[in-house]
Enzyme design. Structure first.
Site, mmCIF file in Angstrom:
data_model
loop_
_atom_site.group_PDB
_atom_site.id
_atom_site.type_symbol
_atom_site.label_atom_id
_atom_site.label_comp_id
_atom_site.label_asym_id
_atom_site.label_seq_id
_atom_site.Cartn_x
_atom_site.Cartn_y
_atom_site.Cartn_z
ATOM 1 N N SER A 100 0.804 -1.225 0.000
ATOM 2 C CA SER A 100 0.000 0.000 0.000
ATOM 3 C C SER A 100 0.830 1.265 0.000
ATOM 4 C CB SER A 100 -0.925 0.008 1.225
ATOM 5 O OG SER A 100 -1.786 -1.107 1.152
ATOM 6 N N HIS A 149 -15.437 -0.005 2.163
ATOM 7 C CA HIS A 149 -15.251 1.290 2.797
ATOM 8 C C HIS A 149 -16.366 2.264 2.459
ATOM 9 C CE1 HIS A 149 -11.088 -0.317 2.968
ATOM 10 N NE2 HIS A 149 -11.043 0.395 4.108
ATOM 11 N N CYS A 192 -7.852 1.955 1.342
ATOM 12 C CA CYS A 192 -8.840 1.220 0.553
ATOM 13 C C CYS A 192 -8.204 0.728 -0.741
ATOM 14 C CB CYS A 192 -10.017 2.133 0.221
ATOM 15 S SG CYS A 192 -11.184 1.359 -0.903
#
Lengths: 379, 647
Positions: free
Chosen positions: B327, B370, B383
């Site tokens: 991420s 989300h 997300c």
């Protein structure tokens, strides 16, 4: 046969003999020996106790011997000639069977820590023997074959013994000494011409024998000849001595590197620097000037011997002095040719300079005989 | 019998004549000898003088002192220590075995020492000194000196050898030195004569290797007189060489030490960079090793232990290790999309917990989804669907392009060994590398830093510094060489809109400072030091459909080497960025739990220049942090480890 065939008008006796010594010779010999001490002191890095001190002791002993011999009448020594010759032969035989082996050859015998090389002694004995022989021999018979054969045999016997040691250098010197005395005694040129022809043929035969089953010289002797002909071929092995000796001599230049400044000798590049190769040290430290002076001293010694010999009306004395002069000359000529790279490396010391007792003592004994002949000459 | 006077006279005349003839021959011989002597010592004198000098003089090299390596404040990282050793010269020793046996009574000698000595002697000339024992104490050396008369050929010697006082802290950065090998000499046309000195030490890896030319210095010479067997008689002349240049690194030894200590026994890597000029403040890989072992000659046991450790202590994970950035890569995808006009800073995407692309379902880490997600929230809560969505619109080539702008997939040239380029994949790359078409699924994976994307901690730190400043900051490891400051590379503007960057930064801020942010527990509460960051958790295994059906197994239940990598990138302070950090904990589990807390401690250490101030931590964590900090095996000013001893 009487002791003297000439009339001795006046023979100095007692201490007066000192005045009649050939003093220039004494001084010259001492001077050369002194140069030797300097060189030995320098090579040892400024130490007396290594070589120079002992060399001086040997010289002192030899000088005493020389004076004793000088003061004994020459006819006494002449009568001992045959004995001296046989004694020399006996020693050569002893060294042949009981001698100490050094550098692959039997050369010396140890007597109480002193090394005696009988071949050195033989050189003087041979001169005495031949001089006495020609003194005895009727001059008319000198060139007759039988009477030539006798001295030739007298020369060849010790030569063969020395050759068997094996010591080629000294053997050749013995031959030349014998030849020289015979020549001086008046043996016809024809014999010499014949012998020289024979020698040339022999040399040819020796080289032709190389590598065959009947090889006449040892391998190491052939190798010495090889490296003499081209020392650079094996710079670290057999040629090392010759190359380093020439570097030492040449690098001295005109006036040398100075006393105790020789790098070649002090740093051990020179082999045998205190014995056979001592001349290179002198060349390195004192240069051309120093070396030339030494040659001059040697030449003067020979000149005084000559003068003494030619003045002497006694045939034995005359031949004896000349024979010893030739012997002396051969020592230095062979040694110098060797260190300068003009001759193969053979173990011959430089008279009065090289470290070593045998040669020094024998030479002083020889000069004692020269002095005796000089003092007791017919006047 | 009396001879007639005439006969006697005749005979004497013949003798005289022949004597003079012989005398003439002798004179000729003297002339020959004189001429020869003249030739040798007058005509050829110069040649022979030269030969005599060559005989006598030998030129030996004096190794220069190697340059020091210091940290940015002048603390010593690599220095030279006096090294006492005992050497033996065969030529002088005579009976080597007897002398060695005697020596063994004086100083402790191992069988190894003796065997090595014997081996070396077999190889070298009799007058070359061979080292018997190295690194002796002063007492042992004195004992040898005292017993010298009974130990012919043995002599004590003093030399310099490399010492790394902060041993493990800089092993990967500075590397180590070792004796010149055949391989080192290969390919050198005219090697520095120093390299021919037996056992001369040169840099093998790291800064020691890459700055070898500066550190080595140049050799001095001494002219010595040697004798015929090569033994040194005296020194004639000495010309000192120039010592190597001292090098200052941009690293702060204290921060480096803190980072190394904080990572402890984890298999982890940290890079801290000054965003204003690219200075690398700390670049630490864990676990580490002691480079001094290599200088001294590492034993087989030690070396095998290092090689067999599954945490790979010898690997420099900061530049050599490449990992899926997970991420932490999302900023790249977002910026690419904004730059291409696919989204603007306010675009929202609905996240139902998964996205169907090309018949395959790609999951968000949060199965429940989300809901409506904008850029800021997508970063803060990490997300995945948001990025699946925008990535397929912008395409991999544009993402890769942005990655390169931010410093991923390119080699950053700092003087360290085995710097990896990483992989910033695009269509052409896959065609060339795998001979296959790029598929949409690849883009989806790449969008969240998985799949083919690989980057090193250094690259991630550079990326973070660039995000924090908007300029193409270039890392710098060497601060000065020989007192001359090295150039700071220009950092041009990257041409990314300020608005976009601001949004990205506020997303990273939200990650740390909003309760729903993934790294909220690693926030800094000290107002002036508040920071921003992004967590990452990257899979090292493929999750099969069957596995997924059974329910993904939690990391704790997996063997260590199959757990996820934990990553974190961040910068501080948020309002006026000073330092950027990238941390990876191999198989650490989650970025927010394993990497972020570690990054915070190290970042605070960098900001404060020492121990992190407790006031910067949230009240509830201070006790725990305080006791953790107390247990850290940190070094004192001299570089010695104080506090609890390390395991």
């Amino acid at each position: 046969m009487s002791f003297l065939e000439y009339r001795v008008k006046y023979v100095p006796s007692g201490l007066k003999k000192v005045l009649y010594l050939n003093w220039p010779l004494v001084v010259l010999v001492t001077a050369v020996a002194a140069v030797g001490w300097l060189a030995l002191y320098s090579i040892a890095g400024g130490r007396m106790d290594v070589w120079a001190g002992r060399q001086m002791q040997v010289f002192a002993l030899g000088a005493v011997l020389m004076f004793i011999i000088a003061f004994v009448p020459i006819w006494f020594w002449r009568n001992l000639s045959l004995l001296a010759y046989l004694f020399g032969l006996a020693l050569l035989l002893i060294v042949e069977f009981f001698g100490t082996v050094g550098m692959g050859a039997q050369r010396w015998i140890e007597i109480g820590g002193f090394r005696l090389q009988p071949s050195e002694l033989m050189k003087v004995s041979l001169v005495m023997m031949l001089a006495a022989y020609y003194d005895w021999l009727d001059v008319k018979k000198v060139s007759r074959p039988l009477w030539v054969l006798i001295p030739a045999i007298l020369t060849v016997i010790p030569t063969l013994f020395v050759l068997m040691q094996p010591n080629l250098g000294t053997a050749l010197i013995l031959l030349m000494i014998g030849g020289a005395v015979m020549l001086l005694a008046g043996v016809s040129w024809w014999y010499f011409a014949a012998v020289i022809t024979g020698v040339v043929a022999t040399i040819w035969a020796v080289f032709a024998s190389r590598g065959t089953s009947w090889q006449l010289l040892h391998d190491y002797q052939f190798r010495r000849i090889d490296t003499f002909l081209d020392p650079t071929a094996d710079p670290l092995g057999a040629g090392y001595n010759i190359i380093q000796a020439q570097i030492a001599l040449g690098s001295g230049g005109w006036s040398g590197k100075g006393f105790m400044q020789g790098t070649q000798s002090r740093l051990n590049f020179l082999p045998e620097k205190h014995t056979d190769f001592i001349f290179t040290t002198l060349g390195e430290e004192f240069g051309f000037v120093g070396v030339f002076s030494i040659l001059l001293l040697y030449a003067l010694i020979l000149v005084f011997c000559y003068v003494s010999a030619l003045q002497n009306k006694d045939r034995f004395s005359s031949l004896l002095i000349l024979g010893i002069a030739v012997n002396f000359f051969l020592y230095l000529a062979v040694n110098l040719s060797m260190v300068m790279g003009l001759a193969p490396v053979v173990g011959v010391p430089l008279p009065f300079l090289s470290y070593g007792g045998s040669a020094m003592l024998v030479l002083l004994v020889a000069f004692g005989l020269v002095q005796s002949a000089h003092i007791h000459r017919p006047r | 019998m009396r001879r007639s006077q005439k006969e006697t006279d005749d005979a004497a005349r013949v003798t005289h004549r022949r004597a003079l003839l012989l005398g003439g021959a002798m004179t000729a011989m003297f002339a020959v000898l004189g001429a020869r002597m003249r030739y040798l010592s007058v005509e050829q004198a110069d040649r022979f003088k030269l030969l005599a000098e060559e005989n006598r003089i030998s030129i030996r090299l004096i190794p220069p002192a190697r340059g020091l390596i210091q940290d940015r404040n002048g603390k010593l990282i690599a220095g030279n220590e006096q090294n006492y050793r005992v050497v033996i010269t065969r030529e002088d020793a005579g009976d080597v075995d007897a002398v060695l046996a005697k020596l063994a009574h004086v100083i402790p000698l191992t069988a190894d020492d003796l065997e090595r000595t014997a081996r070396e002697m077999g190889r070298t000339s009799p007058f070359a000194p061979v080292t018997v024992a190295d690194r002796l104490s002063w007492e042992d050396l004195s004992k040898v000196a005292l017993n010298a008369p009974s130990l012919p050929g043995v002599s004590p010697e003093v030399g310099l050898s490399r010492l790394y006082p902060r041993d493990t802290d800089f092993a990967h950065v500075v590397g180590y030195v070792g004796p010149v090998s055949e391989r080192d000499l290969e390919g050198l046309d005219s090697p520095d004569p120093l390299l021919t000195i037996p056992k001369f030490q040169i840099g093998k890896i790291g800064v020691e290797r890459w700055l070898e030319d500066h550190l080595r210095g140049s050799a001095g010479t001494k002219r010595i007189e040697v004798n015929a067997v090569g033994r040194v008689m005296r020194e004639l002349e000495r010309q000192e060489g120039t010592p190597g240049a001292d090098i200052r690194l941009t690293i702060d030894a204290d921060v480096q030490n803190f980072a190394q200590a904080r990572m402890g026994s984890e298999s982890a890597a940290t890079v801290v960079m000054d965003v204003t000029n690219g200075d690398i403040l700390a670049i630490a890989s864990s676990p580490s090793f002691d480079p001094n072992l290599f200088v001294r000659g590492i034993s087989h046991t030690d070396y095998n232990a290092l090689m067999e450790d599954d945490h790979r202590p010898l690997a420099n994970k900061t530049v050599q290790g490449v990992y899926p950035p997970g991420s932490t890569f999302k900023m790249v995808t977002a910026l690419a999309a904004i730059k291409e006009g696919i989204i603007d800073v306010n675009t929202t995407v609905r996240c139902p917990g998964h996205l169907e692309v090309g018949g395959r379902r790609f999951h968000c880490w949060k199965r429940a989804g989300h809901g409506a997600v904008n850029l800021e929230k997508s970063l803060a809560e990490s997300c995945d669907v948001y990025y699946y969505d925008i990535a397929q619109k912008v395409g991999i080539d544009k993402i890769a392009e942005m990655g390169r702008i931010l410093g991923l997939g390119i080699r950053h040239d700092i003087p360290m060994s085995a710097i990896a380029e990483g992989i910033m994949p695009n269509r052409a790359w896959k065609r060339e590398r795998h001979n296959a078409d790029w598929r949409i699924g690849d883009t989806i994976n790449a969008s969240i830093g998985q799949g083919y994307v690989l980057s090193s901690p250094l690259q991630l730190a550079v990326m973070t510094a660039r995000l924090a400043t908007g300029r193409a900051v270039v890392p710098r490891l060497v601060k000065s060489i020989d007192g001359r400051e090295t150039e700071v590379a220009e950092a041009p503007d990257m041409g990314i809109s300020l608005e976009a960057l601001r949004k990205i930064r506020s997303g990273m801020h939200a990650t740390m400072n909003t309760e729903r942010g993934t790294a909220f527990s690693s926030r800094i509460v000290e107002p002036t030091l508040v920071w921003a960051g992004k967590t990452g958790t990257s899979q090292v295994r493929n999750i099969s459909a069957a596995e997924r059906a059974r329910g993904v197994i939690s990391n704790d239940q997996l063997p260590w080497n199959r757990r996820d990598h934990a990553l974190f990138v961040g910068y501080a302070p948020y309002d006026a960025p000073r330092y950027a950090i990238a941390v990876i904990v191999e198989h650490g589990g989650g970025g927010s739990t394993a990497a972020a807390p570690m990054a915070r401690d190290i970042m605070l250490s960098a900001l404060s220049g020492g121990l992190p101030p407790l006031a910067a931590y949230p009240q509830s964590q201070r006790n725990r942090i305080a006791s953790m900090l107390e247990d850290l095996p940190l070094r004192d000013a001299e570089g010695r480890v104080s506090g609890p001893s390390r395991a």
